[in-house]
Design a protein around this motif. Structure first.
Motif, mmCIF file in Angstrom:
data_model
loop_
_atom_site.group_PDB
_atom_site.id
_atom_site.type_symbol
_atom_site.label_atom_id
_atom_site.label_comp_id
_atom_site.label_asym_id
_atom_site.label_seq_id
_atom_site.Cartn_x
_atom_site.Cartn_y
_atom_site.Cartn_z
ATOM 1 N N GLY A 1 0.810 -1.210 0.000
ATOM 2 C CA GLY A 1 0.000 0.000 0.000
ATOM 3 C C GLY A 1 0.843 1.259 0.000
ATOM 4 N N MET A 2 1.941 1.228 0.775
ATOM 5 C CA MET A 2 2.821 2.387 0.842
ATOM 6 C C MET A 2 3.510 2.627 -0.498
ATOM 7 N N THR A 3 3.792 1.571 -1.238
ATOM 8 C CA THR A 3 4.401 1.708 -2.561
ATOM 9 C C THR A 3 3.501 2.514 -3.494
ATOM 10 N N VAL B 1 -5.371 5.586 -4.325
ATOM 11 C CA VAL B 1 -4.164 5.030 -3.701
ATOM 12 C C VAL B 1 -4.263 5.123 -2.177
ATOM 13 N N MET B 2 -4.879 6.169 -1.666
ATOM 14 C CA MET B 2 -5.046 6.273 -0.218
ATOM 15 C C MET B 2 -6.069 5.258 0.278
ATOM 16 N N LEU B 3 -7.112 5.042 -0.511
ATOM 17 C CA LEU B 3 -8.095 4.010 -0.167
ATOM 18 C C LEU B 3 -7.432 2.637 -0.151
ATOM 19 N N LEU B 4 -6.615 2.357 -1.163
ATOM 20 C CA LEU B 4 -5.909 1.078 -1.240
ATOM 21 C C LEU B 4 -4.974 0.893 -0.050
ATOM 22 N N VAL C 1 -11.019 4.815 6.755
ATOM 23 C CA VAL C 1 -9.864 5.676 7.030
ATOM 24 C C VAL C 1 -9.180 6.082 5.723
ATOM 25 N N GLY C 2 -9.028 5.137 4.805
ATOM 26 C CA GLY C 2 -8.412 5.442 3.515
ATOM 27 C C GLY C 2 -9.215 6.463 2.731
ATOM 28 N N LEU D 1 3.422 6.278 -2.099
ATOM 29 C CA LEU D 1 4.652 7.017 -2.415
ATOM 30 C C LEU D 1 4.828 7.160 -3.922
ATOM 31 N N GLY D 2 4.478 6.117 -4.663
ATOM 32 C CA GLY D 2 4.593 6.175 -6.116
ATOM 33 C C GLY D 2 3.761 7.282 -6.720
ATOM 34 N N ALA D 3 2.632 7.597 -6.068
ATOM 35 C CA ALA D 3 1.764 8.672 -6.545
ATOM 36 C C ALA D 3 2.133 10.020 -5.938
#
Length: 318
Positions: free
Chosen positions: A60-62, A217-220, A108-109, A65-67
């Motif tokens: 998830g962090m990938t 991406v934050m939801l993921l 939360v995401g 950060l990737g975005a």
């Protein structure tokens, strides 16, 4: 000149794998006479159990950060998810418990994504705020008490069991990492994530829905954090507010070690997985070398600083 540049690119791309192999050789040789040795299968499975959940957080962090984003709330999500899952499994059964746990991460995401994409709060501030908020919620609703899970099927499937001697956590990690890597490399969403992280204005002009991509991406990241929380609860047989505490730093460290740019536009799910296992190897080796907790913190801090410095310099060279 070309040879020098290509060598730098090679090191930038494969450094994590070379470092992993080098450390494996060093630890296996220098710790072969400590206990049953570093490569004893019991010790290897112990490392996997300790790092599989960090690897899942790292997926998830990938994406975050990737975005060009960051998610500091994942540790709090793990703790709150473990509590909600434990209460629901005990009251309503396995499937409702898992769904309730995943719902925590989704909520939360979604909050993080909305705050960043539409309210335009910087991701560091937004997720730091939700980290503190939901850490407080976990402590308040639990009264600082653990919530046991007596459903043995749940505990076996979600973290506590072994299949033929292989930890079930390894299977979860492998599946999540493979799916995450395939989506990042082969699906349009993965390309959109990298384009948003690399140059959001250019991505917008090329037709990418930048705000929606950031929200996704934050939801993921939230959903994967909640999955990690479910697995943490299964591994330890219950929920507790402190589960996952400060593990966002481990996830970020593993992701950056794995070659994901802290500035966005470059990401590797497979690298994050290797980075997580490598951090687990280092932690395990430091214990076997006899270092105390505070000395281990010093070493881990130096590793994180070195990893960030290397990736920043590598990006400048390319």
């Amino acid at each position: 000149m070309k040879t020098k540049i290509s060598a730098r690119k090679f090191l930038s791309k494969y450094m994590i794998y070379l470092a992993f192999v080098a450390l494996l050789i060093v630890f296996s040789l220098t710790l072969r006479n400590v206990g049953n040795g570093f490569l004893d299968m019991g010790n290897v499975w112990n490392i996997i159990r300790q790092t599989a959940l960090i690897a899942i957080l790292g997926v998830g962090m990938t994406y975050a950060l990737g975005a060009g984003q960051i998610d500091l709330s994942v540790g709090s999500v793990v703790g709150l998810t473990s509590l909600v899952t434990a209460w629901t499994v005990q009251a309503a059964g396995l499937i409702p418990g898992v769904l309730a746990g995943l719902a925590v991460g989704a909520v939360v995401g979604a909050i993080n994504g909305a705050l960043i994409a539409w309210v335009k709060i910087p991701p560091f501030i937004a997720t730091l705020g939700t980290q503190i908020l939901f850490a407080g919620v976990s402590r308040t609703v639990s009264g600082l008490k653990s919530v046991p899970i007596t459903n043995m099927t749940f505990n076996f499937v979600f973290g506590g069991g072994d299949f033929g001697g292989v930890p079930v956590l390894l299977l979860w990690m492998v599946v999540i990492v493979i799916v995450g890597q395939l989506f990042l490399r082969k699906r349009p969403f993965g390309r959109q994530v990298i384009s948003v992280g690399g140059n959001p204005k250019a991505a917008l002009y090329s037709g990418v829905r930048v705000k929606l991509t950031i929200f996704k991406v934050m939801l993921l990241s939230g959903v994967l954090a909640s999955l990690a929380g479910i697995l943490w609860a299964g591994r330890f047989g219950g929920g507790r507010y402190s589960l996952g505490e400060a593990e966002e730093t481990s996830a970020i460290a593993a992701t950056v070690l794995g070659g994901t740019s802290i500035n966005g536009g470059k990401a590797s799910v497979a690298g994050a997985c290797v980075g997580a296992v490598m951090l687990g190897m280092i932690n395990n080796a430091l214990v076997m070398y006899g270092l105390d907790v505070y000395q281990q913190m010093v070493v881990r801090g130096l590793i994180i600083l070195a990893a960030v410095a290397f990736t920043v310099n590598a990006e400048k060279d390319t």
